[in-house]
Design an enzyme around this catalytic site. Sequence first.
Site, PDB file in Angstrom:
ATOM      1  N   ASP A  88       2.507   5.153  -7.010  1.00  0.00           N
ATOM      2  CA  ASP A  88       3.792   5.075  -6.326  1.00  0.00           C
ATOM      3  C   ASP A  88       4.992   4.957  -7.259  1.00  0.00           C
ATOM      4  OD1 ASP A  88       2.983   5.292  -3.652  1.00  0.00           O
ATOM      5  OD2 ASP A  88       2.137   3.287  -3.764  1.00  0.00           O
ATOM      6  N   HIS A 137      -2.662  -2.592  -9.766  1.00  0.00           N
ATOM      7  CA  HIS A 137      -3.597  -1.967  -8.838  1.00  0.00           C
ATOM      8  C   HIS A 137      -4.873  -2.788  -8.803  1.00  0.00           C
ATOM      9  CE1 HIS A 137      -5.957   1.154  -6.870  1.00  0.00           C
ATOM     10  NE2 HIS A 137      -4.808   1.682  -6.530  1.00  0.00           N
ATOM     11  N   HIS A 179       0.876  -1.187   0.000  1.00  0.00           N
ATOM     12  CA  HIS A 179       0.000   0.000   0.000  1.00  0.00           C
ATOM     13  C   HIS A 179       0.906   1.228   0.000  1.00  0.00           C
ATOM     14  CE1 HIS A 179      -3.493   2.355   0.563  1.00  0.00           C
ATOM     15  NE2 HIS A 179      -3.804   2.104   1.816  1.00  0.00           N
TER      16      HIS A 179
END
Length: 443
Positions: A364, A308, A269
Amino acid sequence: MAKDTLSIIDNRTGKEYEIPIEEGGVIRAARLRNIKTSPDDFGLMSYDPAFVNTASCRSKVTFIDGDTGILRYRGYPIEELAEKSNYLEVAYLVVKGELPDSKHYAAWEQNIKTHTMVHENVKTFMEGFRYDAHPMGMLVGTIGALSTFYPGAAQIEDLETRRLETRRLIGKLPTLAAWAYRHSRGLPYVYPDNDLSYAGNFLSMLFKMTEQTYQPNLVLERALDILFILHADHEQNCSANAMRSVGSSHVDPYSAVAAATAALYGPLHGGANEAVIRMLMDVGSVKNVPDFIKKVKAGERLMMGFGHRIYKSYDPRAKIIKRLAYEVFEETGKNPLIDISLELERIALEDDYFVTRKLYPNVDFYTGVTYQAMGFPMTMFPVLFAIARTSGWLAQWAEMVRDPEQKIARPRQVYVGEQLRHWTAIEKRPEPLMREDAVSDSI
Ligand code: ACO
């Protein structure tokens, strides 16, 4: 006329059931309980590990269309907010549902800034951490500890309490985060400077040295503010789910935000941006990229910052951050790791393994290289995420508290363990108690 219902025939009994389809494609799992083989049968339930196809709430905060790469807060496209808004305005939008007019914005800004200080005893906690403590671990601990300073926060049913604690949490997170960083550097803590913007004050608390007043670099201050906007909410992700689940016990919001922050800490995460940098350093240079991709395809490595649960196309936040990275590099000089990122992305987006699994860069993938260029150590990356996400967590929490359909979160299980057996004295127990499957299933 077509009906918005689902007909189910239970072949065990031959009975037919009609279940309403709501909201254009939702069935209530609880209705399955009516499907029974006898009156004392428990009824059917759905089995959905990791909630891949289960909505746990109705929400008005964030809309995502993962197939087309759409992200909106309260209906506003993320691209417009990132270009035109600032984080405090977006936090207001996320928490309250509307963009503020200038009067409400001024009051909100003032209210947040009123709460940037923390009790002096917090410093003592900070000092108790080891010199090399991960700032995210320190943040989890100190956010949780704040609940002991504000016992009134337990009155979560009270609207004014929720509003006050929301302002406090959004105001204090940067202070806790910056102090965790200062601790890790052995530097004195810097008090908030409320003449600066939300992002500017955070930079001051992080990087101020002997100067009287810290002057943030305007490009980096704006870049950080945009990064905060991009991270403000993301509907029912792991940490939002932790916030709602822990909050559903009616614990105070500090404890729930500490739980959400802990969820964010994980490398799958919010910890992924730190893991991306470690991966890029490990790859080492552009020429090693094909070898690394081979390892990913063989299942030996994960491509951090890729994939994702919701996005099956390019994460819209990653697109914005990729551009933003170059604006930051104009100020700071290029982070050489970006070349490895670009090559990984180029090869991955042409490779069948990634294409068939719809694996694209997520938020990210480019944040790490940007933060690193801005002078943040890797351990601070998830901390930055937590500051921004606090507004989203609080919006999700308030929605949960106000929703009359919500109760304490308590999933069902499919029990696959032993049936009834009786205790035997230790000397009478057969030797091979720890069978292979028992060993592999337990810690
Ligand atoms: N690298 C290589 N393969 C991957 C990756 C990856 N990053 N992500 C998924 N896959 C593969 C899986 O191995 C699986 O392959 P299989 O069908 O052959 O078994 C397939 O793609 C589907 O993946 P799942 O694991 O089922 O996808 P899930 O929705 O459970 O996981 C997650 C999503 C956790 C984000 C995953 O993609 C991942 O681990 N990514 C790397 C970590 C990361 O970047 N996390 C940040 C997410 S964004 C955020 O939280 C802010």
